[in-house]
Design a protein around this motif. Structure first.
Motif, PDB file in Angstrom:
ATOM      1  N   THR A   5       3.291   2.340  23.692  1.00  0.00           N
ATOM      2  CA  THR A   5       4.247   1.540  22.924  1.00  0.00           C
ATOM      3  C   THR A   5       3.747   0.109  22.767  1.00  0.00           C
ATOM      4  OG1 THR A   5       6.043   2.891  23.769  1.00  0.00           O
ATOM      5  CG2 THR A   5       6.639   0.770  22.807  1.00  0.00           C
ATOM      6  N   ARG A   6       3.228  -0.474  23.821  1.00  0.00           N
ATOM      7  CA  ARG A   6       2.706  -1.835  23.767  1.00  0.00           C
ATOM      8  C   ARG A   6       1.507  -1.912  22.807  1.00  0.00           C
ATOM      9  NH1 ARG A   6       0.729  -3.573  29.170  1.00  0.00           N
ATOM     10  NH2 ARG A   6       2.723  -2.677  29.737  1.00  0.00           N
ATOM     11  N   PHE A   7       0.632  -0.904  22.861  1.00  0.00           N
ATOM     12  CA  PHE A   7      -0.514  -0.859  21.956  1.00  0.00           C
ATOM     13  C   PHE A   7      -0.043  -0.768  20.503  1.00  0.00           C
ATOM     14  CE2 PHE A   7      -3.565   1.784  19.561  1.00  0.00           C
ATOM     15  CZ  PHE A   7      -4.651   0.917  19.587  1.00  0.00           C
ATOM     16  N   TRP A   8       0.928   0.095  20.232  1.00  0.00           N
ATOM     17  CA  TRP A   8       1.441   0.267  18.869  1.00  0.00           C
ATOM     18  C   TRP A   8       2.047  -1.041  18.353  1.00  0.00           C
ATOM     19  CZ3 TRP A   8       0.995   2.683  14.575  1.00  0.00           C
ATOM     20  CH2 TRP A   8       1.976   2.595  13.609  1.00  0.00           C
ATOM     21  N   LEU A   9       2.827  -1.712  19.180  1.00  0.00           N
ATOM     22  CA  LEU A   9       3.447  -2.960  18.761  1.00  0.00           C
ATOM     23  C   LEU A   9       2.419  -4.071  18.550  1.00  0.00           C
ATOM     24  CD1 LEU A   9       6.661  -2.949  20.963  1.00  0.00           C
ATOM     25  CD2 LEU A   9       6.464  -2.444  18.515  1.00  0.00           C
ATOM     26  N   THR A  10       1.300  -4.003  19.252  1.00  0.00           N
ATOM     27  CA  THR A  10       0.247  -4.998  19.077  1.00  0.00           C
ATOM     28  C   THR A  10      -0.469  -4.816  17.752  1.00  0.00           C
ATOM     29  OG1 THR A  10      -0.099  -5.134  21.461  1.00  0.00           O
ATOM     30  CG2 THR A  10      -1.876  -5.929  20.069  1.00  0.00           C
ATOM     31  N   ILE A  11      -0.790  -3.575  17.383  1.00  0.00           N
ATOM     32  CA  ILE A  11      -1.564  -3.359  16.156  1.00  0.00           C
ATOM     33  C   ILE A  11      -0.714  -3.293  14.902  1.00  0.00           C
ATOM     34  CG2 ILE A  11      -3.391  -2.165  17.390  1.00  0.00           C
ATOM     35  CD1 ILE A  11      -2.340   0.423  15.915  1.00  0.00           C
ATOM     36  N   ARG A  12       0.556  -2.904  15.040  1.00  0.00           N
ATOM     37  CA  ARG A  12       1.397  -2.719  13.865  1.00  0.00           C
ATOM     38  C   ARG A  12       1.558  -4.025  13.109  1.00  0.00           C
ATOM     39  NH1 ARG A  12       6.885  -2.428  15.107  1.00  0.00           N
ATOM     40  NH2 ARG A  12       7.547  -3.664  13.369  1.00  0.00           N
ATOM     41  N   ARG A  13       1.211  -3.981  11.843  1.00  0.00           N
ATOM     42  CA  ARG A  13       1.330  -5.125  10.946  1.00  0.00           C
ATOM     43  C   ARG A  13       0.578  -6.352  11.455  1.00  0.00           C
ATOM     44  NH1 ARG A  13       6.209  -4.908   7.336  1.00  0.00           N
ATOM     45  NH2 ARG A  13       5.711  -7.109   7.226  1.00  0.00           N
ATOM     46  N   GLY A  15      -2.399  -7.281  10.436  1.00  0.00           N
ATOM     47  CA  GLY A  15      -3.171  -7.887   9.363  1.00  0.00           C
ATOM     48  C   GLY A  15      -4.674  -7.816   9.559  1.00  0.00           C
ATOM     49  N   TRP A  16      -5.139  -6.939  10.430  1.00  0.00           N
ATOM     50  CA  TRP A  16      -6.574  -6.825  10.648  1.00  0.00           C
ATOM     51  C   TRP A  16      -7.271  -6.237   9.436  1.00  0.00           C
ATOM     52  CZ3 TRP A  16      -6.607  -4.290  16.160  1.00  0.00           C
ATOM     53  CH2 TRP A  16      -6.173  -5.228  17.104  1.00  0.00           C
ATOM     54  N   PHE A  17      -6.633  -5.277   8.791  1.00  0.00           N
ATOM     55  CA  PHE A  17      -7.201  -4.622   7.619  1.00  0.00           C
ATOM     56  C   PHE A  17      -6.340  -4.956   6.400  1.00  0.00           C
ATOM     57  CE2 PHE A  17      -8.849  -2.025  11.038  1.00  0.00           C
ATOM     58  CZ  PHE A  17     -10.114  -1.698  10.626  1.00  0.00           C
ATOM     59  N   THR A  18      -6.961  -4.859   5.240  1.00  0.00           N
ATOM     60  CA  THR A  18      -6.230  -5.005   3.984  1.00  0.00           C
ATOM     61  C   THR A  18      -6.550  -3.783   3.138  1.00  0.00           C
ATOM     62  OG1 THR A  18      -8.048  -6.208   2.936  1.00  0.00           O
ATOM     63  CG2 THR A  18      -6.364  -7.529   4.014  1.00  0.00           C
ATOM     64  N   PRO A  19      -5.719  -3.484   2.160  1.00  0.00           N
ATOM     65  CA  PRO A  19      -6.054  -2.367   1.272  1.00  0.00           C
ATOM     66  C   PRO A  19      -7.381  -2.635   0.572  1.00  0.00           C
ATOM     67  CG  PRO A  19      -3.768  -3.002   0.989  1.00  0.00           C
ATOM     68  CD  PRO A  19      -4.406  -4.045   1.864  1.00  0.00           C
ATOM     69  N   GLY A  20      -8.172  -1.592   0.405  1.00  0.00           N
ATOM     70  CA  GLY A  20      -9.453  -1.727  -0.265  1.00  0.00           C
ATOM     71  C   GLY A  20      -9.278  -1.955  -1.762  1.00  0.00           C
ATOM     72  N   MET A  72      -4.414   1.620   8.099  1.00  0.00           N
ATOM     73  CA  MET A  72      -3.129   1.543   7.405  1.00  0.00           C
ATOM     74  C   MET A  72      -2.010   1.051   8.322  1.00  0.00           C
ATOM     75  SD  MET A  72      -3.112   4.772   4.885  1.00  0.00           S
ATOM     76  CE  MET A  72      -4.180   4.841   3.473  1.00  0.00           C
ATOM     77  N   ALA A  73      -2.108   1.361   9.597  1.00  0.00           N
ATOM     78  CA  ALA A  73      -1.082   0.892  10.536  1.00  0.00           C
ATOM     79  C   ALA A  73      -1.128  -0.623  10.700  1.00  0.00           C
ATOM     80  CB  ALA A  73      -1.272   1.557  11.894  1.00  0.00           C
ATOM     81  N   THR A  74      -2.285  -1.237  10.458  1.00  0.00           N
ATOM     82  CA  THR A  74      -2.408  -2.674  10.649  1.00  0.00           C
ATOM     83  C   THR A  74      -2.177  -3.472   9.375  1.00  0.00           C
ATOM     84  OG1 THR A  74      -4.796  -2.728  10.261  1.00  0.00           O
ATOM     85  CG2 THR A  74      -4.060  -2.345  12.524  1.00  0.00           C
TER      86      THR A  74
END
Length: 76
Positions: A5-13, A15-20, A72-74
């Motif tokens: 859960t902590r990992f998911w909340l850290t990566i969710r949104r 902004g590390w990736f953007t749509p190609g 996509m999660a980020t």
């Protein structure tokens, strides 16, 4: 379960990736964390050369689906 859960909340949104580019399936790395993940992805794909037959294809498919899903999660 708490770590997941902590990992998911850290990566969710994050902004590390953007749509190609339009029509691109793969997420484009934006932050330095994403570039490190992208480098690890490329190294893992290259390392799958030592596998043979169906194991190689299965590994590559899992890596691609995982990379796309993680990217996509980020998205912000």
């Amino acid at each position: 379960m708490e770590r997941l859960t902590r990992f998911w909340l850290t990566i969710r949104r994050s902004g590390w990736f953007t749509p190609g580019a339009p029509g691109s399936l793969f997420p484009f790395p934006f932050a330095w964390q994403a570039w490190a993940i992208f480098a690890a992805f490329i190294i893992a794909i290259a390392a799958s050369v030592v596998l043979h037959g169906e194991a190689a294809w299965l590994t590559r498919i899992i890596l691609c689906v995982g990379y796309i899903g993680f990217g996509m999660a980020t998205y912000e």
